[in-house]
Design an enzyme around this catalytic site. Structure first.
Site, short mmCIF file in Angstrom:
data_model
loop_
_atom_site.label_atom_id
_atom_site.label_comp_id
_atom_site.label_asym_id
_atom_site.label_seq_id
_atom_site.Cartn_x
_atom_site.Cartn_y
_atom_site.Cartn_z
N ASN A 1 121.23 86.13 -1.56
CA ASN A 1 120.89 84.64 -2.35
C ASN A 1 120.81 85.19 -3.82
OD1 ASN A 1 118.56 85.80 -1.88
ND2 ASN A 1 117.87 84.08 -0.62
N TYR B 1 107.93 92.64 -0.79
CA TYR B 1 108.09 91.76 0.31
C TYR B 1 107.22 92.16 1.58
CZ TYR B 1 112.38 89.68 -1.49
OH TYR B 1 113.41 88.90 -2.15
N HIS C 1 115.45 86.36 -6.83
CA HIS C 1 114.01 86.13 -6.18
C HIS C 1 113.18 85.31 -7.25
CE1 HIS C 1 109.98 86.87 -4.84
NE2 HIS C 1 109.95 87.14 -6.27
N LYS D 1 118.87 89.86 -8.03
CA LYS D 1 118.88 90.77 -7.12
C LYS D 1 120.45 91.97 -7.21
CE LYS D 1 116.36 88.03 -3.53
NZ LYS D 1 116.14 87.25 -2.31
N GLU E 1 103.28 90.19 -8.19
CA GLU E 1 104.37 90.75 -8.43
C GLU E 1 104.67 91.31 -10.03
OE1 GLU E 1 107.16 87.57 -7.06
OE2 GLU E 1 106.40 87.62 -4.96
P1 RTP Z 1 112.63 85.49 -2.25
O1 RTP Z 1 111.29 85.89 -1.96
O2 RTP Z 1 113.64 86.64 -2.20
O3 RTP Z 1 112.69 84.69 -3.55
O4 RTP Z 1 113.27 84.39 -1.40
P2 RTP Z 1 112.44 83.03 -0.71
O5 RTP Z 1 111.04 83.05 -0.91
O6 RTP Z 1 113.39 81.81 -0.91
O7 RTP Z 1 112.49 83.38 0.84
P3 RTP Z 1 111.69 84.40 1.77
O8 RTP Z 1 111.31 83.48 3.06
O9 RTP Z 1 110.55 85.07 1.13
O10 RTP Z 1 112.73 85.67 2.20
C1 RTP Z 1 112.86 86.72 1.34
C2 RTP Z 1 114.33 87.33 1.40
O11 RTP Z 1 114.68 87.72 2.72
C3 RTP Z 1 115.89 87.28 2.97
N1 RTP Z 1 116.05 86.47 4.27
N2 RTP Z 1 116.90 86.71 5.04
N3 RTP Z 1 116.73 84.98 8.31
C4 RTP Z 1 117.38 85.85 7.37
O12 RTP Z 1 118.19 86.19 7.50
C5 RTP Z 1 116.35 85.80 5.95
N4 RTP Z 1 115.37 85.11 5.77
C6 RTP Z 1 115.27 85.77 4.64
C7 RTP Z 1 116.57 86.40 1.69
O13 RTP Z 1 117.13 87.26 0.92
C8 RTP Z 1 115.42 85.80 1.27
O14 RTP Z 1 115.20 85.51 -0.15
MG MG Z 2 109.65 84.77 -0.86
#
Ligand code: RTP
Ligand code: MG
Length: 150
Positions: A114, A51, A117, A11, A128
């Protein structure tokens, strides 16, 4: 089954912090095979598609702004169990809940910064990869596979 693929994306914060090489190194050291890599500045349409499962959630506008904030490095990695391993290697969404030794555990502090991805399922990975690499990626023979896999 070694044809499984995942989409890993450094990212904008990870790119800005010079962590691209570190993240590539971890996937290479593990034994996974790099099939495609590119740096690009994503637009809002691409990020929204990427997303799309989060459209309507309170944090959605924040993620779009975050990913729009600079170039990303998108990669396709291949190997046995690479989707699940990729998620283990990344850590949890919240860096605070991520073990040391994971990318987010070692390099992140906030969920909204974070670093990287990773696709959460084989189906998401294929979706994707098609989105970020519409031109496709090609597999190639690698002698190392005979050493890495039993
Ligand atoms: P990613 O898709 O980016 O790999 O991350 P992930 O699966 O671990 O988490 P996901 O639930 O898919 O969320 C996508 C990205 O959104 C941001 N996020 N912020 N509560 C919050 O502030 C929040 N929740 C999610 C994070 O950057 C997350 O990686
Ligand atoms: Mg995710």
């Amino acid at each position: 089954m070694t044809t499984e693929r995942t989409y890993i994306m450094v990212k904008p914060d990870g790119v800005a912090r010079g962590l691209v090489g570190e993240i590539i190194k971890r996937f290479e050291n593990k034994g996974f095979k790099l099939l495609g890599i590119k740096m690009l500045q994503a637009d809002e349409q691409l990020i929204t598609k990427h997303y799309e499962e989060h459209i309507g959630k309170p944090f959605f506008p924040k993620i779009v702004k975050y990913i729009l904030s600079g170039p990303v490095v998108g990669m396709v990695w291949q190997g046995k169990g690479v989707v699940a391993y990729g998620r283990v290697m990344l850590g949890k969404t919240d860096p605070l809940k991520s073990e040391p030794g994971t990318i987010r555990g070692d390099f992140g502090i906030d969920s909204g910064r974070n670093v990287v991805h990773g696709s959460d399922s084989v189906a998401s990975a294929e979706r994707e990869i098609n989105l970020w690499f519409p031109e496709g990626v090609k597999d190639y023979p690698r002698a190392l596979d005979n050493i890495i896999y039993e």
